[in-house]
Motif scaffolding. Structure first.
Motif, PDB file in Angstrom:
ATOM      1  N   ALA A 240      42.101 -28.898 -14.524  1.00 29.76           N
ATOM      2  CA  ALA A 240      41.013 -29.008 -15.493  1.00 29.76           C
ATOM      3  C   ALA A 240      40.702 -30.463 -15.814  1.00 29.76           C
ATOM      4  CB  ALA A 240      41.373 -28.258 -16.774  1.00 29.76           C
ATOM      5  N   TYR A 241      41.735 -31.299 -15.875  1.00 30.10           N
ATOM      6  CA  TYR A 241      41.505 -32.702 -16.173  1.00 30.10           C
ATOM      7  C   TYR A 241      40.800 -33.398 -15.006  1.00 30.10           C
ATOM      8  CZ  TYR A 241      42.257 -37.434 -17.849  1.00 30.10           C
ATOM      9  OH  TYR A 241      42.058 -38.720 -18.280  1.00 30.10           O
ATOM     10  N   GLY A 242      41.057 -32.947 -13.793  1.00 24.81           N
ATOM     11  CA  GLY A 242      40.331 -33.482 -12.644  1.00 24.81           C
ATOM     12  C   GLY A 242      38.835 -33.252 -12.770  1.00 24.81           C
ATOM     13  N   ASN A 243      38.455 -32.071 -13.252  1.00 25.19           N
ATOM     14  CA  ASN A 243      37.032 -31.792 -13.492  1.00 25.19           C
ATOM     15  C   ASN A 243      36.462 -32.716 -14.559  1.00 25.19           C
ATOM     16  OD1 ASN A 243      37.030 -29.692 -11.620  1.00 25.19           O
ATOM     17  ND2 ASN A 243      37.593 -28.171 -13.156  1.00 25.19           N
ATOM     18  N   GLU A 244      37.254 -33.010 -15.578  1.00 25.66           N
ATOM     19  CA  GLU A 244      36.798 -33.910 -16.637  1.00 25.66           C
ATOM     20  C   GLU A 244      36.583 -35.322 -16.098  1.00 25.66           C
ATOM     21  OE1 GLU A 244      35.745 -35.775 -20.140  1.00 25.66           O
ATOM     22  OE2 GLU A 244      35.595 -33.701 -19.454  1.00 25.66           O
ATOM     23  N   LEU A 245      37.438 -35.771 -15.192  1.00 24.37           N
ATOM     24  CA  LEU A 245      37.258 -37.094 -14.597  1.00 24.37           C
ATOM     25  C   LEU A 245      35.950 -37.174 -13.818  1.00 24.37           C
ATOM     26  CD1 LEU A 245      40.861 -37.902 -13.288  1.00 24.37           C
ATOM     27  CD2 LEU A 245      39.750 -38.729 -15.357  1.00 24.37           C
ATOM     28  N   ILE A 246      35.612 -36.107 -13.118  1.00 24.35           N
ATOM     29  CA  ILE A 246      34.349 -36.072 -12.384  1.00 24.35           C
ATOM     30  C   ILE A 246      33.169 -36.154 -13.338  1.00 24.35           C
ATOM     31  CG2 ILE A 246      32.896 -34.623 -10.909  1.00 24.35           C
ATOM     32  CD1 ILE A 246      35.466 -33.573  -9.625  1.00 24.35           C
ATOM     33  N   LEU A 247      33.268 -35.459 -14.468  1.00 22.59           N
ATOM     34  CA  LEU A 247      32.197 -35.511 -15.465  1.00 22.59           C
ATOM     35  C   LEU A 247      32.057 -36.908 -16.060  1.00 22.59           C
ATOM     36  CD1 LEU A 247      32.756 -32.109 -17.330  1.00 22.59           C
ATOM     37  CD2 LEU A 247      30.971 -32.683 -15.678  1.00 22.59           C
ATOM     38  N   VAL A 248      33.166 -37.613 -16.210  1.00 21.03           N
ATOM     39  CA  VAL A 248      33.097 -38.983 -16.726  1.00 21.03           C
ATOM     40  C   VAL A 248      32.356 -39.877 -15.732  1.00 21.03           C
ATOM     41  CG1 VAL A 248      34.439 -41.016 -17.379  1.00 21.03           C
ATOM     42  CG2 VAL A 248      35.168 -38.758 -18.130  1.00 21.03           C
ATOM     43  N   VAL A 249      32.663 -39.727 -14.441  1.00 25.22           N
ATOM     44  CA  VAL A 249      31.968 -40.517 -13.424  1.00 25.22           C
ATOM     45  C   VAL A 249      30.467 -40.271 -13.495  1.00 25.22           C
ATOM     46  CG1 VAL A 249      31.671 -40.896 -10.949  1.00 25.22           C
ATOM     47  CG2 VAL A 249      33.958 -40.615 -11.890  1.00 25.22           C
ATOM     48  N   LYS A 250      30.076 -39.016 -13.578  1.00 26.30           N
ATOM     49  CA  LYS A 250      28.648 -38.700 -13.647  1.00 26.30           C
ATOM     50  C   LYS A 250      28.054 -39.139 -14.983  1.00 26.30           C
ATOM     51  CE  LYS A 250      29.207 -34.343 -12.489  1.00 26.30           C
ATOM     52  NZ  LYS A 250      28.908 -32.937 -12.089  1.00 26.30           N
ATOM     53  N   GLY A 251      28.865 -39.112 -16.036  1.00 29.96           N
ATOM     54  CA  GLY A 251      28.377 -39.537 -17.342  1.00 29.96           C
ATOM     55  C   GLY A 251      28.076 -41.020 -17.415  1.00 29.96           C
ATOM     56  N   THR A 252      28.704 -41.824 -16.543  1.00 32.13           N
ATOM     57  CA  THR A 252      28.423 -43.261 -16.556  1.00 32.13           C
ATOM     58  C   THR A 252      26.968 -43.560 -16.208  1.00 32.13           C
ATOM     59  OG1 THR A 252      29.137 -43.485 -14.238  1.00 32.13           O
ATOM     60  CG2 THR A 252      30.796 -43.866 -15.947  1.00 32.13           C
TER      61      THR A 252
ATOM     62  N   ILE B 185      20.293 -42.365  -1.934  1.00 31.51           N
ATOM     63  CA  ILE B 185      21.417 -43.256  -1.642  1.00 31.51           C
ATOM     64  C   ILE B 185      22.355 -43.343  -2.836  1.00 31.51           C
ATOM     65  CG2 ILE B 185      22.062 -45.625  -1.043  1.00 31.51           C
ATOM     66  CD1 ILE B 185      19.353 -45.871   0.366  1.00 31.51           C
ATOM     67  N   ALA B 186      21.779 -43.438  -4.043  1.00 30.80           N
ATOM     68  CA  ALA B 186      22.607 -43.480  -5.257  1.00 30.80           C
ATOM     69  C   ALA B 186      23.426 -42.195  -5.397  1.00 30.80           C
ATOM     70  CB  ALA B 186      21.725 -43.680  -6.487  1.00 30.80           C
ATOM     71  N   GLY B 187      22.802 -41.063  -5.102  1.00 27.07           N
ATOM     72  CA  GLY B 187      23.526 -39.793  -5.174  1.00 27.07           C
ATOM     73  C   GLY B 187      24.674 -39.726  -4.180  1.00 27.07           C
ATOM     74  N   ILE B 188      24.477 -40.297  -2.983  1.00 28.06           N
ATOM     75  CA  ILE B 188      25.539 -40.315  -1.986  1.00 28.06           C
ATOM     76  C   ILE B 188      26.718 -41.151  -2.478  1.00 28.06           C
ATOM     77  CG2 ILE B 188      26.143 -41.150   0.316  1.00 28.06           C
ATOM     78  CD1 ILE B 188      23.303 -40.359   1.194  1.00 28.06           C
ATOM     79  N   LEU B 189      26.429 -42.269  -3.154  1.00 25.52           N
ATOM     80  CA  LEU B 189      27.506 -43.100  -3.692  1.00 25.52           C
ATOM     81  C   LEU B 189      28.317 -42.341  -4.741  1.00 25.52           C
ATOM     82  CD1 LEU B 189      25.824 -46.623  -4.037  1.00 25.52           C
ATOM     83  CD2 LEU B 189      27.493 -45.872  -2.343  1.00 25.52           C
ATOM     84  N   TYR B 190      27.626 -41.641  -5.641  1.00 20.73           N
ATOM     85  CA  TYR B 190      28.338 -40.818  -6.629  1.00 20.73           C
ATOM     86  C   TYR B 190      29.160 -39.745  -5.945  1.00 20.73           C
ATOM     87  CZ  TYR B 190      25.861 -42.773 -10.663  1.00 20.73           C
ATOM     88  OH  TYR B 190      25.388 -43.606 -11.644  1.00 20.73           O
ATOM     89  N   LEU B 191      28.607 -39.150  -4.889  1.00 24.17           N
ATOM     90  CA  LEU B 191      29.323 -38.096  -4.164  1.00 24.17           C
ATOM     91  C   LEU B 191      30.588 -38.645  -3.518  1.00 24.17           C
ATOM     92  CD1 LEU B 191      29.432 -35.181  -3.109  1.00 24.17           C
ATOM     93  CD2 LEU B 191      28.023 -35.924  -1.174  1.00 24.17           C
ATOM     94  N   VAL B 192      30.502 -39.830  -2.922  1.00 22.36           N
ATOM     95  CA  VAL B 192      31.672 -40.435  -2.286  1.00 22.36           C
ATOM     96  C   VAL B 192      32.754 -40.709  -3.325  1.00 22.36           C
ATOM     97  CG1 VAL B 192      32.506 -42.506  -1.108  1.00 22.36           C
ATOM     98  CG2 VAL B 192      30.382 -41.420  -0.361  1.00 22.36           C
ATOM     99  N   ILE B 193      32.359 -41.252  -4.477  1.00 18.00           N
ATOM    100  CA  ILE B 193      33.335 -41.526  -5.534  1.00 18.00           C
ATOM    101  C   ILE B 193      34.042 -40.244  -5.948  1.00 18.00           C
ATOM    102  CG2 ILE B 193      33.624 -42.294  -7.921  1.00 18.00           C
ATOM    103  CD1 ILE B 193      31.257 -44.157  -7.499  1.00 18.00           C
ATOM    104  N   ASN B 194      33.278 -39.194  -6.171  1.00 17.25           N
ATOM    105  CA  ASN B 194      33.869 -37.944  -6.653  1.00 17.25           C
ATOM    106  C   ASN B 194      34.713 -37.257  -5.584  1.00 17.25           C
ATOM    107  OD1 ASN B 194      32.930 -37.956  -9.336  1.00 17.25           O
ATOM    108  ND2 ASN B 194      30.927 -37.225  -8.700  1.00 17.25           N
ATOM    109  N   LEU B 195      34.318 -37.366  -4.318  1.00 17.65           N
ATOM    110  CA  LEU B 195      35.138 -36.789  -3.258  1.00 17.65           C
ATOM    111  C   LEU B 195      36.481 -37.506  -3.150  1.00 17.65           C
ATOM    112  CD1 LEU B 195      32.524 -36.126  -0.417  1.00 17.65           C
ATOM    113  CD2 LEU B 195      33.644 -34.450  -1.894  1.00 17.65           C
ATOM    114  N   LEU B 196      36.466 -38.821  -3.283  1.00 16.55           N
ATOM    115  CA  LEU B 196      37.726 -39.572  -3.289  1.00 16.55           C
ATOM    116  C   LEU B 196      38.580 -39.198  -4.491  1.00 16.55           C
ATOM    117  CD1 LEU B 196      36.452 -43.119  -2.225  1.00 16.55           C
ATOM    118  CD2 LEU B 196      37.773 -41.501  -0.834  1.00 16.55           C
ATOM    119  N   LEU B 197      37.921 -38.990  -5.620  1.00 12.29           N
ATOM    120  CA  LEU B 197      38.636 -38.600  -6.830  1.00 12.29           C
ATOM    121  C   LEU B 197      39.257 -37.219  -6.680  1.00 12.29           C
ATOM    122  CD1 LEU B 197      39.302 -39.562  -9.697  1.00 12.29           C
ATOM    123  CD2 LEU B 197      37.160 -38.537 -10.461  1.00 12.29           C
ATOM    124  N   ILE B 198      38.503 -36.292  -6.103  1.00  8.06           N
ATOM    125  CA  ILE B 198      39.017 -34.936  -5.876  1.00  8.06           C
ATOM    126  C   ILE B 198      40.216 -34.972  -4.940  1.00  8.06           C
ATOM    127  CG2 ILE B 198      38.477 -32.713  -4.809  1.00  8.06           C
ATOM    128  CD1 ILE B 198      35.598 -33.076  -5.831  1.00  8.06           C
TER     129      ILE B 198
END
Length: 243
Positions: A154-166, A197-210
């Motif tokens: 569950a905390y992993g999901n919260e980290l992803i939301l923080v990334v998107k919240g930035t 392109i911006a969306g791809i960068l967010y996706l890469v960050i979140n995939l690495l985080l996952i």
């Protein structure tokens, strides 16, 4: 192709800002959330009530509204303008974004960790107490390790939301990925390409985080995995047991 060569280096500048906002906010928010979770489980009604209402307020209002209140609203309060430290915090968009993100994620983190702490078997805590462990030692060696195992998905999901919240920090002049994307959009008018392109960068960050969260989860659960493998291993073939 020329657009990609123009956009990628600029958006990578915002990538480092996004990473810094996420890291600082998570570090502050996790520690604050852990404190709030312990307050929520406290027998003291004042502490428990404060943590409960804090969580309800920050989880019940949009993050964008909180960012606007911190950045635009607090600056109107004379007490904050007269305080050098408080004014230093809210006078800068990046620091204000970190404040809003940290306080927001602390509310969600407190509920996640509270659930993890409540899932710890009472018998283990009592066993530690019977062995003479202090309350802090029981928490450090028994309660917190078991709670974090339960709370990690569950905390992993919260980290992803923080990334998107930035990305909302761009609304208060912070040049992170979305902020640079808006600037490039106004210069090139290539709305779809820039934000793709911006969306791809967010996706890469979140995939690495996952992937990191999954590796950490496997590491924390390695003992249970080994135990299950040992129980499911076939019996060695040999002579029949003597009855």
């Amino acid at each position: 192709m020329d657009l990609i060569q123009l956009a990628v280096p600029v958006l990578l500048k915002g990538l480092w800002v996004t990473a810094a906002l996420t890291l600082i906010s998570v570090l502050i928010g996790f520690n604050l959330g852990l404190g709030l979770a312990l307050m929520r489980l406290s027998a003291n009604r004042l502490l428990s009530g404060f943590a409960k209402y804090y969580s309800n307020i920050f989880r019940g209002t949009p993050l964008l509204v909180q960012i606007f209140l911190f950045y635009y609203g607090l600056g109107e309060v004379s007490l904050i303008r007269d305080n050098a430290l408080l004014w230093w915090i809210i006078s800068d968009g990046s620091r204000c974004a970190v404040l809003a993100l940290a306080l927001n994620t602390a509310a969600y983190t407190s509920e996640i960790l509270r659930g993890g702490l409540m899932s710890v078997p009472v018998g283990l805590v009592e066993a530690g107490q019977a062995c003479g462990m202090s309350r802090m030692l029981r928490f450090r060696r028994i309660e917190f390790p078991l709670a974090i195992r339960q709370a990690l998905p569950a905390y992993g999901n919260e980290l992803i939301l923080v990334v998107k919240g930035t990305s909302l920090a761009s609304t208060i002049t912070v040049l992170e990925i979305t902020g640079y994307a808006k600037r490039l959009m106004s210069q090139t008018f290539a709305i779809f390409e820039i934000f793709a392109i911006a969306g791809i960068l967010y996706l890469v960050i979140n995939l690495l985080l996952i992937a990191t969260i999954r590796l950490l989860e496997r590491f924390l659960m390695r003992h249970e995995t080994q135990s299950r493998q040992g129980l499911s291993a076939p019996r060695p073939q040999g002579s029949a047991a003597v009855l």
